[in-house]
Design a protein around this motif. Structure first.
Motif, PDB file in Angstrom:
ATOM      1  N   UNK A  55      57.188   4.775  29.435  1.00 13.61           N
ATOM      2  CA  UNK A  55      57.212   3.147  28.792  1.00 13.61           C
ATOM      3  C   UNK A  55      59.028   3.707  29.776  1.00 13.61           C
ATOM      4  N   UNK A  56      60.137   4.095  30.048  1.00 14.73           N
ATOM      5  CA  UNK A  56      61.499   4.688  29.790  1.00 14.73           C
ATOM      6  C   UNK A  56      61.268   4.192  31.290  1.00 14.73           C
ATOM      7  N   UNK A  57      60.463   5.069  31.867  1.00 13.29           N
ATOM      8  CA  UNK A  57      60.027   4.641  34.227  1.00 13.29           C
ATOM      9  C   UNK A  57      60.114   3.600  34.086  1.00 13.29           C
ATOM     10  N   UNK A  58      59.164   2.963  33.364  1.00 11.01           N
ATOM     11  CA  UNK A  58      58.559   1.100  33.947  1.00 11.01           C
ATOM     12  C   UNK A  58      60.145   0.872  34.103  1.00 11.01           C
ATOM     13  N   UNK A  59      60.803   1.086  32.599  1.00  7.11           N
ATOM     14  CA  UNK A  59      62.160   0.234  32.410  1.00  7.11           C
ATOM     15  C   UNK A  59      63.673   0.390  33.316  1.00  7.11           C
ATOM     16  N   UNK A  60      63.500   1.656  33.301  1.00  9.54           N
ATOM     17  CA  UNK A  60      64.504   2.115  34.339  1.00  9.54           C
ATOM     18  C   UNK A  60      64.654   3.247  35.310  1.00  9.54           C
ATOM     19  N   UNK A  61      63.989   2.729  36.813  1.00  9.83           N
ATOM     20  CA  UNK A  61      63.095   3.933  36.702  1.00  9.83           C
ATOM     21  C   UNK A  61      64.731   4.614  37.876  1.00  9.83           C
ATOM     22  N   UNK A  62      65.558   3.890  37.911  1.00 11.32           N
ATOM     23  CA  UNK A  62      67.117   4.701  38.648  1.00 11.32           C
ATOM     24  C   UNK A  62      67.607   5.328  38.122  1.00 11.32           C
ATOM     25  N   UNK A  63      67.492   5.659  36.688  1.00 14.18           N
ATOM     26  CA  UNK A  63      68.751   6.728  36.354  1.00 14.18           C
ATOM     27  C   UNK A  63      67.643   7.868  36.313  1.00 14.18           C
ATOM     28  N   UNK A  64      68.320   8.559  36.609  1.00 16.34           N
ATOM     29  CA  UNK A  64      68.614  10.036  36.890  1.00 16.34           C
ATOM     30  C   UNK A  64      67.778  10.721  35.820  1.00 16.34           C
ATOM     31  N   UNK A  65      67.915  10.431  34.467  1.00 20.07           N
ATOM     32  CA  UNK A  65      68.093  10.634  33.043  1.00 20.07           C
ATOM     33  C   UNK A  65      66.458  10.568  32.725  1.00 20.07           C
ATOM     34  N   UNK A  66      66.257   9.471  32.729  1.00 23.59           N
ATOM     35  CA  UNK A  66      64.625   8.836  32.905  1.00 23.59           C
ATOM     36  C   UNK A  66      63.941   9.409  34.189  1.00 23.59           C
ATOM     37  N   UNK A  67      64.375   9.936  34.821  1.00 18.57           N
ATOM     38  CA  UNK A  67      63.168  10.634  36.257  1.00 18.57           C
ATOM     39  C   UNK A  67      62.946  11.547  35.977  1.00 18.57           C
ATOM     40  N   UNK A  68      64.408  12.392  35.082  1.00 17.41           N
ATOM     41  CA  UNK A  68      64.178  13.911  34.912  1.00 17.41           C
ATOM     42  C   UNK A  68      63.494  13.800  33.604  1.00 17.41           C
ATOM     43  N   UNK A  69      63.270  12.998  32.299  1.00 18.83           N
ATOM     44  CA  UNK A  69      61.982  13.153  31.471  1.00 18.83           C
ATOM     45  C   UNK A  69      61.030  13.388  31.863  1.00 18.83           C
ATOM     46  N   UNK A  70      61.016  12.063  32.866  1.00 15.82           N
ATOM     47  CA  UNK A  70      59.320  11.932  33.518  1.00 15.82           C
ATOM     48  C   UNK A  70      59.059  12.883  34.298  1.00 15.82           C
ATOM     49  N   UNK A  71      59.258  13.800  35.147  1.00 15.21           N
ATOM     50  CA  UNK A  71      59.171  14.695  35.396  1.00 15.21           C
ATOM     51  C   UNK A  71      59.216  15.609  34.258  1.00 15.21           C
ATOM     52  N   UNK A  72      59.978  16.160  33.003  1.00 13.89           N
ATOM     53  CA  UNK A  72      59.351  17.064  32.118  1.00 13.89           C
ATOM     54  C   UNK A  72      57.764  16.710  31.547  1.00 13.89           C
ATOM     55  N   UNK A  73      57.906  15.874  31.494  1.00 19.15           N
ATOM     56  CA  UNK A  73      57.413  14.873  30.523  1.00 19.15           C
ATOM     57  C   UNK A  73      55.418  15.098  31.193  1.00 19.15           C
ATOM     58  N   UNK A  74      55.903  15.349  32.281  1.00 23.56           N
ATOM     59  CA  UNK A  74      54.423  15.737  33.254  1.00 23.56           C
ATOM     60  C   UNK A  74      54.020  16.981  33.695  1.00 23.56           C
ATOM     61  N   UNK A  75      54.664  17.916  33.492  1.00 25.35           N
ATOM     62  CA  UNK A  75      55.160  19.371  33.816  1.00 25.35           C
ATOM     63  C   UNK A  75      54.204  19.482  32.478  1.00 25.35           C
ATOM     64  N   UNK A  76      54.939  19.004  30.925  1.00 25.52           N
ATOM     65  CA  UNK A  76      54.365  19.477  29.907  1.00 25.52           C
ATOM     66  C   UNK A  76      52.507  19.116  29.869  1.00 25.52           C
ATOM     67  N   UNK A  77      52.168  18.046  30.393  1.00 27.39           N
ATOM     68  CA  UNK A  77      50.738  17.805  30.724  1.00 27.39           C
ATOM     69  C   UNK A  77      50.111  18.541  31.755  1.00 27.39           C
ATOM     70  N   UNK A  78      50.661  19.093  32.896  1.00 25.27           N
ATOM     71  CA  UNK A  78      50.040  20.039  33.255  1.00 25.27           C
ATOM     72  C   UNK A  78      49.836  18.762  34.946  1.00 25.27           C
ATOM     73  N   UNK A  79      50.966  17.739  35.021  1.00 24.78           N
ATOM     74  CA  UNK A  79      50.477  16.968  36.207  1.00 24.78           C
ATOM     75  C   UNK A  79      51.715  17.542  37.270  1.00 24.78           C
TER      76      UNK A  79
END
Length: 266
Positions: A55-79
């Protein structure tokens, strides 16, 4: 996705809040709330955290903190492929090397330990702080183990940080990794020593070093609930003294059950 009423968005770090100032106020608040939920759920409910990160990524994909959070969430799910893409995007936006170790670990997750080792020897590692360098060492040792190079993994972990008696945030995990590598190499007595040292440093229970140490010492933990149930079963059996059943038949039945279990195992 629903946001609990107690989440205001003000819980995020001031650096992230500053990044979000480039967004309209209402949008920034929505993104902040979703980032709070990612941080709140990522350990206990990785899938939930991943949902909020999208959701955060869809709202603000140009914010580095959002991309980082999305990365860690994907990492936690082994994506790992998705995580690596998000981490790379965040790194391009910030120009920092902080994510280098977790990016290398994503390469491990994708079955490319050689690439992780290449990253461990890259100039970027020298720009990491002490915690980042220790994390990179852990990733490199893991890559060596992925390649069945146990002795090399042990040597990789041998460092001033491992030998130090001072306890730092990374100390427990470093000692634990070293103990685990020693055990995998069949060096059990040394492994026990280092699991014990990991327990000493693990003040917040971030590892299961105490369980591993108990296992090496042959300690078995009995569930108190199971123990109570067994006692009750024994009392119930004692009440059946008037039954006419031949106790030998019961023993034979138990033996047959055991034999059947053994057959199942075979």
């Amino acid at each position: 996705m629903p946001i609990p009423e107690d989440v205001t968005g003000d819980e995020i770090d001031k650096d992230v809040r500053q990044e979000l100032q480039s967004l309209p106020k209402t949008l920034a608040e929505d993104v902040a709330k979703n980032l709070v939920m990612v941080a709140r759920l990522i350990d206990e409910d990785p899938e939930g955290a991943y949902g909020y990160s999208r959701v955060a990524l869809r709202l603000a994909s140009r914010v580095a903190a959002v991309r980082e959070a999305a990365g860690f969430a994907a990492y936690a799910n082994q994506k790992y492929s998705e995580a690596l893409a998000e981490f790379r995007a965040a790194r391009r936006m910030t120009g920092t090397v902080d994510l280098w170790p977790v990016m290398a670990d994503c390469e491990r997750g994708l079955g490319r330990p050689e690439k992780a080792l290449d990253m461990a020897g890259a100039p970027e590692v020298q720009k990491l702080d002490k915690a980042g360098q220790v994390e990179m060492r852990l990733v490199a040792a893991g890559a060596r183990r992925d390649m069945d190079q146990l002795d090399a993994a042990i040597v990789t972990l041998q460092s001033p940080e491992l030998a130090s008696n001072s306890v730092q945030p990374w100390t427990a995990r470093l000692r634990y990794a070293y103990a685990d590598a020693l055990l995998a190499a069949g060096r059990e007595s040394e492994a026990r020593e280092w699991f014990a040292k990991a327990v000493e440093a693990d003040r917040d229970g971030s590892t299961d070093a105490s369980d591993r140490l108990a296992e090496l010492d042959g300690v078995e933990f009995v569930d108190a609930l199971d123990e109570t149930e067994n006692e009750n079963d024994g009392e119930n059996e004692g009440d059946n003294t008037g039954d006419d059943e031949d106790p030998r038949e019961e023993s034979a039945g138990s033996a047959d059950a055991t034999a059947a279990q053994d057959d199942d195992k075979d």
